[in-house]
Design an enzyme around this catalytic site. Structure first.
Site, PDB file in Angstrom:
ATOM      1  CG  HIS A 119     104.474  80.247  86.941  1.00 43.07           C
ATOM      2  ND1 HIS A 119     104.097  79.614  88.100  1.00 43.07           N
ATOM      3  CD2 HIS A 119     105.818  80.420  87.037  1.00 43.07           C
ATOM      4  CE1 HIS A 119     105.143  79.386  88.860  1.00 43.07           C
ATOM      5  NE2 HIS A 119     106.219  79.873  88.234  1.00 43.07           N
ATOM      6  CG  ASP A 120     100.432  78.973  88.371  1.00 51.47           C
ATOM      7  OD1 ASP A 120      99.440  78.320  88.027  1.00 51.47           O
ATOM      8  OD2 ASP A 120     101.608  78.630  88.088  1.00 51.47           O
ATOM      9  N   GLY A 137     105.867  83.780  90.807  1.00 53.33           N
ATOM     10  CA  GLY A 137     104.751  82.864  90.583  1.00 53.33           C
ATOM     11  C   GLY A 137     103.780  82.812  91.745  1.00 53.33           C
TER      12      GLY A 137
END
Length: 256
Positions: A119-120, A137
Site C-alpha cells: 500500500h501507498d 508500504g
C-alpha cells in the site's frame, strides 16, 4: 473486446477498446481498464483500480486488494497503473491507505513473477522489479531503477532513479540515485555505470556524477558542482526529508 466465457466481469467495469480478458479472470467495479490491455487467466482485479493502455497482466496476478495495514478502515482508496506495463504471474499490488493518493505504478515498468507492491507505494517510469521483490508500504522507487531478485525494501524507504539494488539485498534505508547497493549489510558501492551508459549519461555528465558520489561519500555537499540534469535531480532528492536515513558507503578500497 474479447472476454472469455468463464471470466466474471462486473457490468459496471469500464473496459477500453481491444481489451482481452482471459479464462476465469475476475474484474470487479469500479474498475477502468485502458484499450489494448490483456488480463491473463485467473487474474483478480479488485474494486478501485485504474489500469492504463496496453498493459499485459499475466496469470494469477491480484491487483487492488485491501492494504495489509491493521489500522485501515475500509476507505475508498485506489491503485493507479499507467501505460505499457508488464505484470508477470502472481504479482500483487495493494490499494493505498490514503483516499487522496493511490498506490501508483508509472509507465513501461516490468514487474516480474511474484513481486509485491504494498500500500501507498509510488513506482516511477521504466522500473524493473525482478522475481520475488517485496516492497513495504510507502516505498518510493525512482525512474529506471532496477531491483534484483528477492530484494526486500523496508517501508518508507526511497530508492532513487537509475539505482540498482543487488538480488537478495535487504534495503532498510534510502538508496542514492544512480548508484549500486548490495552486501550484508547493504552499502553504497559505486555508480550504476552500465545503467547510466545505456541511458546516455556519459562523458562530462558521468564524470560530474562520479565527483558527486565521491563528495557524498566523504561528507561534502554538492554546492560546487555544475548544474547538470542529474545533479539538479540529486540535489532535490537529497533535500527531500527522509524517514529512514541513507545507507552507508562501502569502504573506499572496495570495488565489489
Amino acid at each position: 473486446m474479447k472476454i472469455h466465457p468463464t471470466a466474471v466481469v462486473a457490468p459496471e467495469a469500464e473496459l477500453g477498446k481491444d481489451v482481452i480478458i482471459g479464462p476465469y479472470a475476475v474484474i470487479n467495479s469500479p474498475v477502468n481498464i485502458g484499450e489494448g490491455s490483456v488480463i491473463g487467466p485467473h487474474t483478480v482485479i479488485h474494486s478501485f483500480v485504474r489500469i492504463g493502455r496496453r498493459n499485459q497482466i499475466h496469470a494469477h496476478a491480484v491487483i487492488g486488494d485491501t492494504p495489509q495495514d491493521l489500522s485501515f478502515s475500509n476507505l475508498e482508496t485506489w491503485v493507479s497503473i499507467g501505460d505499457d506495463n508488464i505484470l508477470r504471474e502472481g504479482v500483487t499490488i495493494h490499494r493505498s491507505t490514503d483516499p487522496n493518493a493511490p498506490t501508483h505504478i508509472g509507465n513501461n515498468c516490468y514487474l516480474m513473477a511474484y513481486s509485491h507492491v504494498a500500500h501507498d507505494c509510488t513506482i516511477g517510469q521504466s522500473v524493473i522489479l525482478t522475481n520475488n521483490v517485496l516492497l513495504g508500504g510507502h516505498v518510493e522507487i525512482g525512474d529506471k531503477a532496477v531491483l534484483g531478485g528477492s530484494a526486500v525494501v523496508h517501508q518508507y524507504c526511497r530508492v532513487g532513479a537509475y539505482a540498482m539494488v543487488q538480488g537478495n539485498g535487504s534495503v532498510g534505508q534510502d538508496v542514492l540515485p544512480y548508484s549500486i547497493v548490495g552486501g550484508h549489510p547493504v552499502r553504497h558501492y559505486r555508480l550504476n555505470t552500465v545503467g547510466l551508459r545505456r541511458a546516455g549519461i556519459k562523458g562530462e555528465r558521468y564524470r560530474i556524477l562520479e565527483q558527486a558520489f565521491w563528495q557524498l561519500r566523504n561528507g561534502a555537499d554538492l554546492s560546487d558542482l555544475p548544474e547538470t540534469p542529474e545533479i539538479t535531480y540529486l540535489r532535490a532528492w537529497l533535500a527531500t526529508k527522509s524517514k529512514r536515513g541513507l545507507h552507508r558507503f562501502a569502504a573506499k578500497n572496495s570495488t565489489e
